[in-house]
Design an enzyme around this catalytic site. Structure first.
Site, PDB file in Angstrom:
ATOM      1  N   PRO A   7       4.640   1.667  -7.458  1.00  0.00           N
ATOM      2  CA  PRO A   7       3.890   2.665  -6.712  1.00  0.00           C
ATOM      3  C   PRO A   7       2.757   2.003  -5.927  1.00  0.00           C
ATOM      4  O   PRO A   7       2.155   1.044  -6.406  1.00  0.00           O
ATOM      5  CB  PRO A   7       3.331   3.582  -7.801  1.00  0.00           C
ATOM      6  CG  PRO A   7       3.262   2.737  -9.030  1.00  0.00           C
ATOM      7  CD  PRO A   7       4.325   1.674  -8.895  1.00  0.00           C
ATOM      8  N   GLY A   8       2.469   2.523  -4.740  1.00  0.00           N
ATOM      9  CA  GLY A   8       1.419   1.938  -3.918  1.00  0.00           C
ATOM     10  C   GLY A   8       0.078   2.628  -4.089  1.00  0.00           C
ATOM     11  O   GLY A   8      -0.970   2.079  -3.749  1.00  0.00           O
TER      12      GLY A   8
ATOM     13  N   SER B 113       0.811  -1.215   0.000  1.00  0.00           N
ATOM     14  CA  SER B 113       0.000   0.000   0.000  1.00  0.00           C
ATOM     15  C   SER B 113       0.851   1.276   0.000  1.00  0.00           C
ATOM     16  O   SER B 113       2.027   1.253   0.349  1.00  0.00           O
ATOM     17  CB  SER B 113      -0.933   0.002   1.214  1.00  0.00           C
ATOM     18  OG  SER B 113      -1.868   1.041   1.087  1.00  0.00           O
TER      19      SER B 113
ATOM     20  N   SER C 131     -27.933 -32.740 -30.484  1.00  0.00           N
ATOM     21  CA  SER C 131     -26.519 -32.699 -30.097  1.00  0.00           C
ATOM     22  C   SER C 131     -26.335 -32.558 -28.587  1.00  0.00           C
ATOM     23  O   SER C 131     -25.950 -31.508 -28.087  1.00  0.00           O
ATOM     24  CB  SER C 131     -25.773 -31.584 -30.840  1.00  0.00           C
ATOM     25  OG  SER C 131     -26.518 -30.397 -30.908  1.00  0.00           O
TER      26      SER C 131
ATOM     27  N   GLY D 193       6.491   2.342   2.797  1.00  0.00           N
ATOM     28  CA  GLY D 193       7.953   2.303   2.938  1.00  0.00           C
ATOM     29  C   GLY D 193       8.692   1.502   1.874  1.00  0.00           C
ATOM     30  O   GLY D 193       9.825   1.081   2.099  1.00  0.00           O
TER      31      GLY D 193
HETATM   32  N1  GTP Z   1       9.376   5.795  10.939  1.00  0.00           N
HETATM   33  C1  GTP Z   1       9.586   5.219   9.759  1.00  0.00           C
HETATM   34  N2  GTP Z   1       9.230   5.861   8.650  1.00  0.00           N
HETATM   35  C2  GTP Z   1       9.437   5.263   7.457  1.00  0.00           C
HETATM   36  C3  GTP Z   1      10.028   3.998   7.361  1.00  0.00           C
HETATM   37  N3  GTP Z   1      10.075   3.650   6.060  1.00  0.00           N
HETATM   38  C4  GTP Z   1       9.566   4.693   5.372  1.00  0.00           C
HETATM   39  N4  GTP Z   1       9.175   5.678   6.228  1.00  0.00           N
HETATM   40  C5  GTP Z   1       8.568   6.945   5.826  1.00  0.00           C
HETATM   41  O1  GTP Z   1       7.310   6.703   5.235  1.00  0.00           O
HETATM   42  C6  GTP Z   1       7.093   7.631   4.192  1.00  0.00           C
HETATM   43  C7  GTP Z   1       6.747   6.889   2.923  1.00  0.00           C
HETATM   44  O2  GTP Z   1       7.840   6.102   2.530  1.00  0.00           O
HETATM   45  P1  GTP Z   1       8.068   5.646   1.034  1.00  0.00           P
HETATM   46  O3  GTP Z   1       9.250   4.765   1.039  1.00  0.00           O
HETATM   47  O4  GTP Z   1       8.047   6.791   0.108  1.00  0.00           O
HETATM   48  O5  GTP Z   1       6.748   4.801   0.833  1.00  0.00           O
HETATM   49  P2  GTP Z   1       6.317   3.998  -0.467  1.00  0.00           P
HETATM   50  O6  GTP Z   1       5.743   2.723   0.000  1.00  0.00           O
HETATM   51  O7  GTP Z   1       7.431   3.895  -1.408  1.00  0.00           O
HETATM   52  O8  GTP Z   1       5.156   4.912  -1.032  1.00  0.00           O
HETATM   53  P3  GTP Z   1       4.533   4.887  -2.520  1.00  0.00           P
HETATM   54  O9  GTP Z   1       5.608   4.416  -3.418  1.00  0.00           O
HETATM   55  O10 GTP Z   1       4.106   6.258  -2.802  1.00  0.00           O
HETATM   56  O11 GTP Z   1       3.416   3.937  -2.459  1.00  0.00           O
HETATM   57  C8  GTP Z   1       8.355   8.450   4.039  1.00  0.00           C
HETATM   58  O12 GTP Z   1       8.172   9.699   4.665  1.00  0.00           O
HETATM   59  C9  GTP Z   1       9.396   7.639   4.754  1.00  0.00           C
HETATM   60  O13 GTP Z   1      10.404   8.417   5.348  1.00  0.00           O
HETATM   61  C10 GTP Z   1      10.401   3.329   8.569  1.00  0.00           C
HETATM   62  O14 GTP Z   1      10.904   2.216   8.581  1.00  0.00           O
HETATM   63  N5  GTP Z   1      10.159   3.991   9.733  1.00  0.00           N
END
Ligand code: GTP
Ligand code: MG
Lengths: 269, 623
Positions: free
Chosen positions: B96-97, B19, B530, B23
């Site tokens: 992309p989510g 989703s 048939s 992250g």
């Molecule tokens: N606290 C915390 N924040 C995280 C972590 N991983 C990612 N984030 C934060 O979550 C937000 C989204 O992270 P992304 O990696 O862009 O998420 P994504 O799943 O790639 O999102 P989309 O590609 O748009 O679907 C960012 O602001 C990151 O800094 C984590 O392990 N801990």
């Protein structure tokens, strides 16, 4: 099948799909290593023929070795070559560095603009370009068949879906498609392929006095780097070890964040 | 001189999904950085990009390269980047989510062999996690590991991890997915990415170890030959049939069959440039062939060996997903692209259309598939298509749906009966071909030839309906005739009884006769009980092989009604034991499951039924 075999087979498939779908197809030919590898793939796809013209955008800033190499290949292989140049800008020296243009503006004037004009003048509905995903971040998101709008623009936020070897090919009048058969290749793969196939490349790639070109561009914006590689196998070995980016020598990329994306969005390769 | 190291091995292609904001890109960025994959200066340039925006360092910017992605902190399109993992390269596909970019997730995931499904510890399973999981199943991705991200947000709680895992196992199990690993991480702190770290003493797994443990896909077992024709190039007086071996292997000298038209030929040579090379080609190879016989071949043809034919039909049963901005309605006209074939089609039935983000619905049929939805469908094709079941030969078992010029969705084939090759007893047969084309005949008659096959119980009204339709089409100037079961048994089939083998032959002859007439441009109404599905399917193939349209009409009335009508007093005799093996009494009638047209003669009158059928035939045979 080896990895190179699968990459080759995929590229051939894409090239044949392009040849089938488009009435007027051309291939952008920069004379660099990717272009040379791609020409080999074209001849494989069409059993020795090159069934469309090559398009070279000549900025007039290419090292003379490149132009000599180009003309010799055209002669030897009987290729059809179309050369595009922005004569007004060149005559007025409206370029970098002479005309106070930034590097990126110069790219726009000497590459993007004559490319647009040449495609329009020739009425191409598609052009093949040898870009690869590993070159930089926006290319990592490219499609095999990538539509360009009426103004040659790339709408990166609305790319068509593309899967299972099925490509969208019809995007309406005035648009054209950039076909990217090398998308899944890496720089290393290209050199491994050049080695395997014995493909000839411009001598500038080989080290002279301890320096060589990694990527061939216009001489004011393309640097050489330290290297001892004087043969293809040595280049392959060098690339396996390096952590330098391929385009590190390309000064225009570094001008500002997003500059390259903007360049591509406006029609650059 | 040292011997050259082996050329690059095939990298594992792995998609990161889940989703929005869970992250994915952050984890990808961390992995790239911690494995030393990134070129010099890359992290510094991201640091500068973050500083310019006044935000904390974002690992996600390493793959979120677009300005719009960085500005909104969302991935718009899938990026593909090579990760240098210990022992082997892995292509990470960062999907992309966001729901709005589901088509971009599919574009990325469809090229993967394995997947990491991410779920954020603080948000848990979302509708979009389900959608992605569903699509992984549909795309045939069975090697899936689950990563619970943002463990720092839940204080690295083992309990949260276990709860999400328990919930996930149920959710994924329902989709037929069994993850091969479960890992908790914090991409922010780095715990669980490439080293276990002290934060989660309750696990020793890491994402990197999970990735490197994921072996590259086993080479597809030797399957039946499918060579898909892309084009035919003429060179030096030769015809080079260019295409790709999608499965199996082809060699010079092989006897092959050209589908959908069932033509026999022999492979004369395998062609490549600059040298023809080995006279054999395996899966994935893009080659060209020459054939020994001067048979006609064009793009879209599929070559197989005679012993393992594909299916050929004008009906396609499939599971589809739909990613166009507007719904896909029942009855919609689309085009199916499968391999290099492209065929117009109509959505003939929609079963179980649903949003895979939600729980499965109960209802068995629907009027439309919503955007980002999925469904079971039957597509009525306007020309025969060559295909296989997706789990048999994947490349011939999946297709995209075009709505206008746009790819609106994709699907996998769920049913396929291999085409039956009718044995030819006599050798030395050379088919002759006339010079009058089907198009010329169509121009002359004002319509195309077709076989309309009416099936149903005795007394259901097949003959009455056939005669009514014949009269009406005749009045409109059509070339039309009826082949009636009873009449055929007086002449062509007079040597046949009602034993199973005789019934099969009865139908084969009727179908062959109908095909001959239809090839001559006639609309042929066949009225024949048939009762067996297999026989009707055989009749369909015979017609399609002749290049004729075929439509099955189920003339439907309950047994009780037919028995009450009993126009020929046959039911009475059967009940009295005077006739044996009477359909519906002591012999089965297998109802059609996918008839093009169903006419309920117990509910509509003869006039209305005739009108309905005439309208449908006129539409199908339009010049
Ligand atoms: N606290 C915390 N924040 C995280 C972590 N991983 C990612 N984030 C934060 O979550 C937000 C989204 O992270 P992304 O990696 O862009 O998420 P994504 O799943 O790639 O999102 P989309 O590609 O748009 O679907 C960012 O602001 C990151 O800094 C984590 O392990 N801990
Ligand atoms: Mg992302």
């Amino acid at each position: 099948m080896t990895h190179l075999d699968s990459l080759e087979a995929e590229s051939i498939y894409v090239l044949r799909e392009a040849a089938h779908h488009f009435q007027k197809l051309g291939m952008l030919w920069s004379i660099g290593k990717d272009s040379c590898a791609m020409l080999n793939l074209v001849r494989k796809a069409f059993l020795g023929r090159v069934p469309f013209p090559l398009v070279h955008i000549d900025t007039s800033f290419k090292p003379p070795e490149m132009i000599e190499f180009r003309d010799r290949l055209v002669r030897e292989w009987g290729l059809q070559l179309i050369v595009g140049r922005n004569e007004p800008a060149l005559t007025a020296a409206d370029t970098f560095p002479a005309g106070r243009r930034t590097r990126v503006e110069c790219c726009g004037l000497l590459k993007t603009e004559p490319l647009r004009a040449t495609l329009a003048a020739q009425g191409f509905d598609a052009v093949i370009a040898g870009i690869r995903r590993d070159e930089e971040g926006t290319r990592a998101k490219e499609r095999f068949f990538s539509p360009r709008g009426v103004a040659n623009d790339w709408n990166v936020k609305q790319q068509p879906p593309e899967f299972w070897g099925q490509f969208q090919t019809d995007f309406g009048p005035g648009t054209h498609v950039r076909v990217h058969p090398l998308l899944h290749w890496t720089e290393l793969n290209i050199w491994e392929y050049i080695e395997r196939e014995g493909i000839e490349v411009v001598s500038l790639y080989f080290a002279k006095d301890g320096r060589r070109h990694r990527s061939l561009g216009c001489w004011p914006c393309t640097g050489t780097f330290e290297s001892q590689a004087t043969t293809v196998p040595e280049i392959v070995a060098e690339l396996r070890a390096t952590r330098l980016s391929e385009r590190a020598g390309r000064a225009q990329d570094a001008e500002s964040e997003g500059a390259f994306e903007a360049l591509r969005a406006s029609g650059y390769m | 001189m040292p011997s050259a190291p082996p050329a690059s091995a095939a990298p594992l292609r792995l998609v990161i999904c889940g989703s929005v904001d869970h992250g994915k890109s952050t984890l990808v960025g961390r992995l790239l950085a911690e494995t030393g994959t990134l070129p010099e200066g890359k992290v510094e340039s991201v640091r500068a990009a973050c500083a310019r925006r006044g935000v904390d360092f974002e690992w996600a910017f390493l793959t979120d390269a677009l300005q719009a992605e960085r500005d909104q902190n969302v991935t718009i399109d899938s990026a593909q980047i090579v990760l240098k993992a210990p022992g082997r390269d892995i292509v990470l596909i960062d999907a992309p989510g966001h729901e709005e970019f589901l088509r971009n997730m599919i574009t990325g995931a469809a090229t993967a062999e394995a997947a990491l499904l991410l779920v954020a510890a603080d948000e848990g399973w979302r509708a979009q996690s389900r959608r992605h999981a569903f699509l992984l199943g549909l795309l045939g991705l069975r090697r899936v590991a689950v990563v619970v991200t943002k463990m720092d947000r839940v204080d690295y709680s083992a309990q949260v991890f276990r709860d999400l895992r328990a919930e996930g196992e149920v959710l994924l199990g329902a989709l037929g997915l069994e993850p091969f690993a479960w890992v908790g991480v914090s991409a922010r702190s780095g715990a669980g990415v490439t080293s276990a770290g002290p934060e989660m003493p309750w696990q020793n797994a890491t994402v990197l170890a999970t990735l490197t443990a994921c072996a590259p896909g086993a080479a597809a077992a030797e399957a039946a030959l499918r060579f898909v024709v892309q084009d035919v190039y003429r060179q030096d007086g030769r015809r080079l049939v260019a295409g790709r071996v999608e499965s199996g292997r082809v060699s010079a000298g092989d006897a092959i069959v050209l589908w959908p038209f069932h033509k026999d030929a022999t492979v004369a040579s395998i062609e490549r440039w600059p040298q023809p090379g080995a006279q054999t080609a395996g899966v994935g190879e893009s080659i060209a062939l020459t054939l020994a016989e001067p048979v006609f071949v064009e793009r879209g043809y599929v070559l197989s060996h005679p012993s393992a034919p594909p299916a050929v039909s004008n009906q396609l049963h499939a599971s589809i997903f739909w990613i166009a901005p507007t719904p896909l309605a029942l009855g919609a006209e689309v085009r199916v692209k499968l391999g290099t074939q492209q065929v117009a089609a109509r959505v003939a039935s929609l079963g179980r259309a649903f949003d895979p983000g939600r729980e499965m619905p109960e209802q068995a049929s629907a009027a439309e598939v919503p955007p980002n939805g999925a469904a079971e469908v039957v597509l009525q094709l306007h020309a025969p298509l060559v295909f296989d079941r997706h789990d048999h030969i994947a490349a011939l078992g999946r297709f995209v749906l075009l709505l206008g010029a746009r790819i609106g969705g994709g699907g996998i084939v769920t049913q396929a009966e291999p085409a039956v090759r009718l044995a030819t007893k006599s050798a030395n047969i050379t088919e002759s071909a006339g010079s009058i084309t089907a198009a010329e005949r169509t121009r002359r008659h004002g319509h195309r030839g077709a076989v309309v096959w009416l099936t149903g119980l005795s007394g259901a009204g097949k003959s009455t309906l056939a005669r009514g339709v014949e009269r009406e089409l005749f009045a409109r100037g059509s070339l039309v005739t009826v082949l009636d079961g009873d009449n055929l048994r007086r002449g062509l089939n007079s040597d046949l009884g009602f034993a199973p083998a005789d019934r099969v032959e009865n139908i084969r002859r009727a179908a062959e006769a109908a095909r001959l007439l239809a090839e001559a441009g006639c609309i042929v109404l066949v009225a024949l009980i048939s009762p067996y599905r297999a026989d009707r399917a055989a009749a369909r193939r015979i017609a399609l092989e002749g290049g004729c349209d075929f439509a099955e009409v189920f003339v439907r009335a309950p047994l009780a009604v037919c028995e009450q009508r009993d126009p020929k007093q046959l039911y009475r005799k059967a009940r009295a034991g005077l006739i044996k093996q009477f359909t519906g009494i002591d012999a089965p009638y297998e109802e059609p499951e996918d008839a093009e047209i169903v006419v309920r003669t117990d509910e509509v009158g003869v006039g209305e039924a005739t009108e309905l059928l005439v309208a449908e035939i006129v539409r199908r045979t339009r010049a």
